[in-house]
Design an enzyme around this catalytic site. Sequence first.
Site, PDB file in Angstrom:
ATOM      1  N   HIS A   1       0.852  -1.174   0.000  1.00 48.29           N
ATOM      2  CA  HIS A   1       0.000   0.000   0.000  1.00 48.29           C
ATOM      3  C   HIS A   1       0.896   1.234   0.000  1.00 48.29           C
ATOM      4  O   HIS A   1       1.729   1.369   0.874  1.00 48.29           O
ATOM      5  CB  HIS A   1      -0.895   0.039   1.236  1.00 48.29           C
ATOM      6  CG  HIS A   1      -1.858  -1.095   1.334  1.00 48.29           C
ATOM      7  ND1 HIS A   1      -1.593  -2.243   2.019  1.00 48.29           N
ATOM      8  CD2 HIS A   1      -3.103  -1.234   0.817  1.00 48.29           C
ATOM      9  CE1 HIS A   1      -2.647  -3.055   1.949  1.00 48.29           C
ATOM     10  NE2 HIS A   1      -3.571  -2.462   1.216  1.00 48.29           N
TER      11      HIS A   1
ATOM     12  N   CYS B   1      -7.255   3.573  -5.245  1.00 47.02           N
ATOM     13  CA  CYS B   1      -7.179   3.786  -3.798  1.00 47.02           C
ATOM     14  C   CYS B   1      -7.619   2.511  -3.081  1.00 47.02           C
ATOM     15  O   CYS B   1      -8.227   1.628  -3.673  1.00 47.02           O
ATOM     16  CB  CYS B   1      -8.029   4.982  -3.371  1.00 47.02           C
ATOM     17  SG  CYS B   1      -9.802   4.657  -3.296  1.00 47.02           S
ATOM     18  N   ASP B   2      -7.294   2.408  -1.813  1.00 42.19           N
ATOM     19  CA  ASP B   2      -7.667   1.236  -1.031  1.00 42.19           C
ATOM     20  C   ASP B   2      -9.165   1.266  -0.725  1.00 42.19           C
ATOM     21  O   ASP B   2      -9.819   2.293  -0.849  1.00 42.19           O
ATOM     22  CB  ASP B   2      -6.839   1.203   0.260  1.00 42.19           C
ATOM     23  CG  ASP B   2      -6.680  -0.210   0.805  1.00 42.19           C
ATOM     24  OD1 ASP B   2      -7.398  -1.109   0.330  1.00 42.19           O
ATOM     25  OD2 ASP B   2      -5.854  -0.410   1.697  1.00 42.19           O
ATOM     26  N   TYR B   3      -9.696   0.145  -0.297  1.00 41.03           N
ATOM     27  CA  TYR B   3     -11.119  -0.021  -0.032  1.00 41.03           C
ATOM     28  C   TYR B   3     -11.530   0.739   1.229  1.00 41.03           C
ATOM     29  O   TYR B   3     -10.864   0.654   2.255  1.00 41.03           O
ATOM     30  CB  TYR B   3     -11.411  -1.512   0.140  1.00 41.03           C
ATOM     31  CG  TYR B   3     -12.871  -1.846   0.299  1.00 41.03           C
ATOM     32  CD1 TYR B   3     -13.707  -1.873  -0.804  1.00 41.03           C
ATOM     33  CD2 TYR B   3     -13.395  -2.157   1.543  1.00 41.03           C
ATOM     34  CE1 TYR B   3     -15.033  -2.204  -0.674  1.00 41.03           C
ATOM     35  CE2 TYR B   3     -14.724  -2.483   1.684  1.00 41.03           C
ATOM     36  CZ  TYR B   3     -15.544  -2.498   0.566  1.00 41.03           C
ATOM     37  OH  TYR B   3     -16.861  -2.823   0.701  1.00 41.03           O
ATOM     38  N   PHE B   4     -12.622   1.460   1.150  1.00 40.85           N
ATOM     39  CA  PHE B   4     -13.111   2.218   2.300  1.00 40.85           C
ATOM     40  C   PHE B   4     -14.550   1.849   2.594  1.00 40.85           C
ATOM     41  O   PHE B   4     -15.350   1.679   1.685  1.00 40.85           O
ATOM     42  CB  PHE B   4     -13.047   3.724   2.020  1.00 40.85           C
ATOM     43  CG  PHE B   4     -11.672   4.294   2.166  1.00 40.85           C
ATOM     44  CD1 PHE B   4     -11.262   4.812   3.374  1.00 40.85           C
ATOM     45  CD2 PHE B   4     -10.791   4.288   1.103  1.00 40.85           C
ATOM     46  CE1 PHE B   4      -9.985   5.331   3.515  1.00 40.85           C
ATOM     47  CE2 PHE B   4      -9.521   4.809   1.231  1.00 40.85           C
ATOM     48  CZ  PHE B   4      -9.124   5.327   2.450  1.00 40.85           C
TER      49      PHE B   4
END
Length: 202
Positions: free
Chosen positions: A31, A108-111
């Site tokens: 990440h 982008c990372d999972y939110f």
Amino acid sequence: YFSEDPILSGKMAAAQIRGARSKGVMTFVKHFAVNEQETSRTGIATWLTEQALREIYLRPFELAVKEGETLAMMSSFNRIGTRWTGGDYRLLTEILRNEWGFKGMVVCDYFVNNQIADPRQMIYAGGDLHLMAVSATWFKPSAGSATDITILRNAAKNILYAVSNSNIIDYDVIGYRLAGWKVVMIIIDAVVVAGIALWGFL
């Protein structure tokens, strides 16, 4: 997290990426960056000097980009200082793209129920895909804004560049042998064409 040593991590990542790319596989390196824990990483804010950032935390990613030639990157949940990494122009555009020459896509990372992952901030910072955004929350460009349209065009270009340089669009997997029946059909086709050409000649 390959190791605690940035050079070792970067070299190992670059080798793994090159191996995957030799078969046409797209690798998402994650990440990016300063995401050094799993517990409570959604809201963490890390304060550090630029020297520490570049020598310790960014070095593995730099090697993954420059030596591994990765096509894709995933940003992280955390903040560097007060800035969410997925929406940090300095990180995604100035360092990743301008300094290192990265040409692929950034997701982008999972939110989940998190207000810091703003799609508009992400796409203006140099991100291309929002992993969690749905139509209700996605960045809505203004039809009269040339900047909004240009930003979206750049994101689309980055995504298409990464996809077109992978085996997603290839008929066969790069580096693998054809199926036996395909080899037989190619031989039969060649014999038939040669026979027709010979018959036409005679």
